[in-house]
Design a protein around this motif. Structure first.
Motif, PDB file in Angstrom:
ATOM      1  N   PHE A  91      45.404  25.744  59.788  1.00  0.00           N
ATOM      2  CA  PHE A  91      44.475  25.615  60.916  1.00  0.00           C
ATOM      3  C   PHE A  91      44.626  24.266  61.616  1.00  0.00           C
ATOM      4  O   PHE A  91      43.801  23.930  62.464  1.00  0.00           O
ATOM      5  N   TRP A 122      30.224  23.983  60.472  1.00  0.00           N
ATOM      6  CA  TRP A 122      30.867  24.503  61.681  1.00  0.00           C
ATOM      7  C   TRP A 122      30.339  23.853  62.954  1.00  0.00           C
ATOM      8  O   TRP A 122      31.109  23.499  63.848  1.00  0.00           O
ATOM      9  N   LEU A 182      32.439  21.568  65.581  1.00  0.00           N
ATOM     10  CA  LEU A 182      32.539  21.973  66.987  1.00  0.00           C
ATOM     11  C   LEU A 182      32.126  20.834  67.912  1.00  0.00           C
ATOM     12  O   LEU A 182      32.691  20.671  69.000  1.00  0.00           O
ATOM     13  N   ARG A 186      34.858  19.258  70.855  1.00  0.00           N
ATOM     14  CA  ARG A 186      34.731  19.348  72.316  1.00  0.00           C
ATOM     15  C   ARG A 186      35.415  18.185  73.021  1.00  0.00           C
ATOM     16  O   ARG A 186      35.827  18.309  74.180  1.00  0.00           O
ATOM     17  N   LEU A 205      39.411  19.248  73.062  1.00  0.00           N
ATOM     18  CA  LEU A 205      39.769  20.638  73.315  1.00  0.00           C
ATOM     19  C   LEU A 205      41.055  20.782  74.134  1.00  0.00           C
ATOM     20  O   LEU A 205      41.831  21.709  73.925  1.00  0.00           O
ATOM     21  N   PRO A 207      43.145  22.346  70.909  1.00  0.00           N
ATOM     22  CA  PRO A 207      42.154  23.443  70.977  1.00  0.00           C
ATOM     23  C   PRO A 207      41.850  24.075  69.625  1.00  0.00           C
ATOM     24  O   PRO A 207      40.798  24.698  69.461  1.00  0.00           O
ATOM     25  N   HIS A 208      42.751  23.913  68.649  1.00  0.00           N
ATOM     26  CA  HIS A 208      42.515  24.515  67.332  1.00  0.00           C
ATOM     27  C   HIS A 208      41.273  23.950  66.646  1.00  0.00           C
ATOM     28  O   HIS A 208      40.689  24.602  65.786  1.00  0.00           O
ATOM     29  N   GLY A 261      38.370  23.603  67.891  1.00  0.00           N
ATOM     30  CA  GLY A 261      37.201  24.412  68.242  1.00  0.00           C
ATOM     31  C   GLY A 261      37.375  25.893  67.960  1.00  0.00           C
ATOM     32  O   GLY A 261      36.397  26.596  67.691  1.00  0.00           O
ATOM     33  N   ILE A 262      38.627  26.359  68.001  1.00  0.00           N
ATOM     34  CA  ILE A 262      38.877  27.796  67.844  1.00  0.00           C
ATOM     35  C   ILE A 262      38.481  28.298  66.463  1.00  0.00           C
ATOM     36  O   ILE A 262      37.739  29.279  66.329  1.00  0.00           O
ATOM     37  N   PHE A 263      38.930  27.619  65.418  1.00  0.00           N
ATOM     38  CA  PHE A 263      38.740  28.154  64.067  1.00  0.00           C
ATOM     39  C   PHE A 263      37.302  28.028  63.551  1.00  0.00           C
ATOM     40  O   PHE A 263      36.768  28.996  62.994  1.00  0.00           O
ATOM     41  N   GLY A 316      34.713  27.992  65.474  1.00  0.00           N
ATOM     42  CA  GLY A 316      33.998  28.930  66.332  1.00  0.00           C
ATOM     43  C   GLY A 316      34.191  30.372  65.892  1.00  0.00           C
ATOM     44  O   GLY A 316      33.245  31.161  65.889  1.00  0.00           O
ATOM     45  N   LEU A 317      35.424  30.726  65.508  1.00  0.00           N
ATOM     46  CA  LEU A 317      35.686  32.070  65.015  1.00  0.00           C
ATOM     47  C   LEU A 317      34.939  32.346  63.714  1.00  0.00           C
ATOM     48  O   LEU A 317      34.403  33.441  63.509  1.00  0.00           O
TER      49      LEU A 317
END
Length: 285
Positions: free
Chosen positions: A65, A235, A239, A243, A246, A250-251, A253-255, A257-258
């Motif tokens: 990740f 999480w 996040l 921000r 990003l 971007p990873h 926030g992506i993981f 957030g998912l």
């Protein structure tokens, strides 16, 4: 009696099995719980170990990740974030469950002035949106895990109390409760032995759905700096840090957030399926 319970359990299982959304939600919930419990075994790295030479690395074999700005493994932090979120939300929902069941049972069973007073207090609490009430409580008490639990429990217990009161109003007029009163059984005994056990089904559904809300609240307050404090893995905290980076990473926030999205979706789908399975108005086909 035992045969009736077994038949009822089979009907509930059949309804759950036919609901693909509920099965998917159950699998997700069980997976998240497993990850949270065995986080120290599953996590490939120490989520708090910094390596500034590996700062903001994209996903790779070494770090699936990627890494954050301090070089910490994002996968490990996502895994430990599940433990943080579920431990806080589970404790908060358990407290709300117990408090709400107690207040709802008393209000519904005794009725009258006591019921009116308790329900008006609950109306005041429910007049505020959950997240705003949580922000106000945490802002007054200060950030931290314990205060998060208190905030979530306070805004969650009115829903449990409402559900319990509705069930108690129906159950207290049933024949077996009237029979218990006729033989001189105390009110406390009737509430514990008859009213509460027969209202567990809707309370369990409510608890499942409130878990989703609690996880969202924890992440939201942590994102605002009012929840879990860095460097603890959570999480919403991750996040908040993501921000800033990003555009270049971007990873970050992506993981997280998912993970948050899938967890909330799982609890909601399982809760909806459980509600359908336990609903006595639905006929088995």
């Amino acid at each position: 009696m035992r045969m009736k319970k077994r038949t009822s359990s089979l009907i509930i299982l059949k309804r759950m099995a036919r609901n693909k959304g509920a099965i998917f939600g159950l699998i997700v919930v069980l997976l998240i719980v497993f990850v949270a419990i065995f986080a120290p075994v599953i996590a490939p790295k120490d989520p708090y170990k910094q390596d500034l030479l590996a700062s903001l690395e994209p996903p790779s074999w070494k770090h699936p990740f990627g890494t954050d700005v301090f070089g910490r493994d994002v996968l490990s932090r996502v895994i430990y974030g599940a433990r943080t979120s579920l431990s806080i939300s589970s404790l908060a929902v358990l407290i709300a469950f117990i408090l709400g069941a107690t207040v709802g049972t008393i209000a519904g069973y005794f009725g009258g002035v006591l019921d009116e007073v308790l329900m008006r207090i609950l109306d005041v609490l429910m007049a505020f949106p959950d997240i705003l009430l949580a922000i106000a409580i945490v802002a007054a008490l200060g950030p931290g895990k314990i205060n998060l639990v208190v905030a979530i429990a306070i805004y969650s217990f009115p829903q449990f109390a409402r559900v319990m009161r509705a069930s108690a109003l129906t159950i207290k007029s049933s024949e077996y409760v009237e029979a218990a009163k006729a033989i001189g059984e105390s009110n406390l005994s009737i509430m514990v032995r008859y009213v509460l056990p027969n209202a567990l089904a809707p309370l369990l559904v409510q608890a499942t759905l409130r878990m989703a809300t609690a996880v969202l609240t924890i992440s939201g307050l942590s994102f605002l700096g009012l929840g879990v404090k860095p460097p603890e893995a959570e999480w919403g905290t991750d996040l908040a840090m993501a921000r800033v980076y990003l555009e270049i990473a971007p990873h970050l926030g992506i993981f997280p957030g998912l993970a948050l999205f899938i967890t909330v979706l799982g609890f909601n789908l399982f809760g909806d399926g459980l509600n359908d399975a336990l609903n006595p108005r639905l006929k088995d086909r």
